[in-house]
Scaffold this active site. Structure first.
Site, PDB file in Angstrom:
ATOM      1  N   GLY A  21       0.955  -1.048   0.402  1.00  0.00           N
ATOM      2  CA  GLY A  21      -0.123  -0.302  -0.087  1.00  0.00           C
ATOM      3  C   GLY A  21       0.730   1.099   0.513  1.00  0.00           C
ATOM      4  N   ASN A  96       4.008   4.869   9.096  1.00  0.00           N
ATOM      5  CA  ASN A  96       2.845   4.617   7.925  1.00  0.00           C
ATOM      6  C   ASN A  96       2.280   3.693   8.723  1.00  0.00           C
ATOM      7  OD1 ASN A  96       1.658   4.363   5.205  1.00  0.00           O
ATOM      8  ND2 ASN A  96       2.513   2.562   5.375  1.00  0.00           N
ATOM      9  N   TYR A 162     -10.429   2.636  15.693  1.00  0.00           N
ATOM     10  CA  TYR A 162      -9.728   2.579  14.539  1.00  0.00           C
ATOM     11  C   TYR A 162      -9.321   4.505  14.634  1.00  0.00           C
ATOM     12  CZ  TYR A 162      -7.700   2.852  10.482  1.00  0.00           C
ATOM     13  OH  TYR A 162      -6.911   4.084   9.289  1.00  0.00           O
ATOM     14  N   LYS A 166      -6.157   7.127  14.997  1.00  0.00           N
ATOM     15  CA  LYS A 166      -6.097   8.390  14.096  1.00  0.00           C
ATOM     16  C   LYS A 166      -6.010   9.563  15.026  1.00  0.00           C
ATOM     17  CE  LYS A 166      -4.499   5.219  11.152  1.00  0.00           C
ATOM     18  NZ  LYS A 166      -3.352   5.225  10.731  1.00  0.00           N
TER      19      LYS A 166
END
Ligand code: NDP
Ligand code: 8X3
Length: 264
Positions: A21, A96, A162, A166
């Site tokens: 990705g 990342n 999730y 973030k």
């Protein structure tokens, strides 16, 4: 004349989650630009084949393979200790590595999934940062580029833990900026929306059909789009700090706030 910080010399760029990705596309893009890249992730074979490909294309020892689990402080320390001299001074760290697991509402979510997301997206990111930062501060040179998400900015059903990881990335980025004022270190949060990678395959525990359905008919962002945003932030002149970049596919936008209407 404006000097761009990336064009001054060859930089050493460390990318976590480089086996797939965004991370893989970002590593490739930095190598294309002539920089040295340290690629980190758990799947060593994928990293080895990326090294083979990029070394063949851009010259021997463009890439150094760093197999590790970002949740393990011991592994991080061991791997950083093993970096050869030419890769030892990291100029750009791209944090990342990360994942979403499940899309169930909070009261049905799997607690182990929550633990893993917190361990990877929060602990992994702050461990890498804490280990790399002292060298950057000492050299008064460096850039930490975090991969956050629109999920840290907006709530959505099933986003629960999730999205919260973030949101941590977003605030950690800002707090790093506050701490690092006067050191010349730059910090950026990239906040992508829907992008087609292995992200949904991981989220749905290997269910390819479910993963494909997420992107069907959407014209989503690509890993290359995110790599371009990372590179753009890194290539700004030294006096410019890009605090955050939020990007979505044109086919994605916000919905109205939900209201539960009383029936009858
Ligand atoms: P992929 O699943 O394609 O890539 C995730 C990468 O993270 C893999 O290289 C994986 O490598 C690595 N990784 C996961 N866990 C660990 C670990 N414990 N230690 C080391 N590496 C790990 O997903 P994306 O490229 O889409 O995701 C990259 C980042 O972007 C994530 O942080 C994700 O949350 C974020 N993001 C993704 C969006 C999307 O829609 N795709 C949108 C917004 C943000 P390996 O399994 O080999 O360890
Ligand atoms: C990934 C974007 O909207 O699937 O971080 O949570 S989303």
């Amino acid at each position: 004349m404006t000097t761009t910080s990336m064009s001054k010399k060859v930089k050493t760029v460390m990318v976590t989650g480089a086996s797939s990705g965004f991370g893989l596309a970002t590593a490739r893009r930095f190598a294309e630009k002539g920089h040295r890249v340290i690629v980190a992730a758990r799947r060593k074979e994928r990293l080895e084949s990326l090294k083979q490909e990029l070394d063949d294309e851009f010259g021997a020892d463009t890439v150094f393979v760093m197999p590790l689990d970002v949740t393990s402080e011991t592994q991080i320390e061991e791997m950083l200790g093993s970096l050869p001299e030419e890769f030892a001074e990291v100029d750009v760290l791209v944090n990342n590595a990360g994942l979403a697991l499940g899309l169930e509402p909070a009261h049905e979510a799997n607690l182990d999934d929550w633990h893993r997301m917190v361990d990877t997206n929060i602990k992994g990111l702050y461990l890498m940062t804490r280990k790399i930062l002292p060298g950057m501060v000492e050299r008064r040179h460096g850039h930490i580029i975090n991969i956050g998400s629109i999920a840290g900015n907006y709530a959505y059903p099933g986003g629960n833990a999730y999205g919260a990881t973030k949101a941590f990335v977003k605030q950690f980025t800002r707090n790093l900026r506050a701490d690092l004022l006067g050191t010349q270190i730059r910090v950026t949060n990239i906040e992508p929306g829907l992008a087609e990678t292995e992200f949904s395959l991981v989220r749905f525990n290997g269910d390819q059909g479910k993963a494909d359905d997420v992107y069907k008919g959407t014209d989503p962002l690509t890993a290359g789009d995110i790599a371009e945003a990372v590179i753009w932030a890194a290539e700004q002149p030294q006096h410019v700090n890009i605090n955050s970049i939020e990007l979505m596919p044109t086919s994605q936008a916000w919905a109205a706030l939900a209201i539960d209407k009383i029936q009858g």
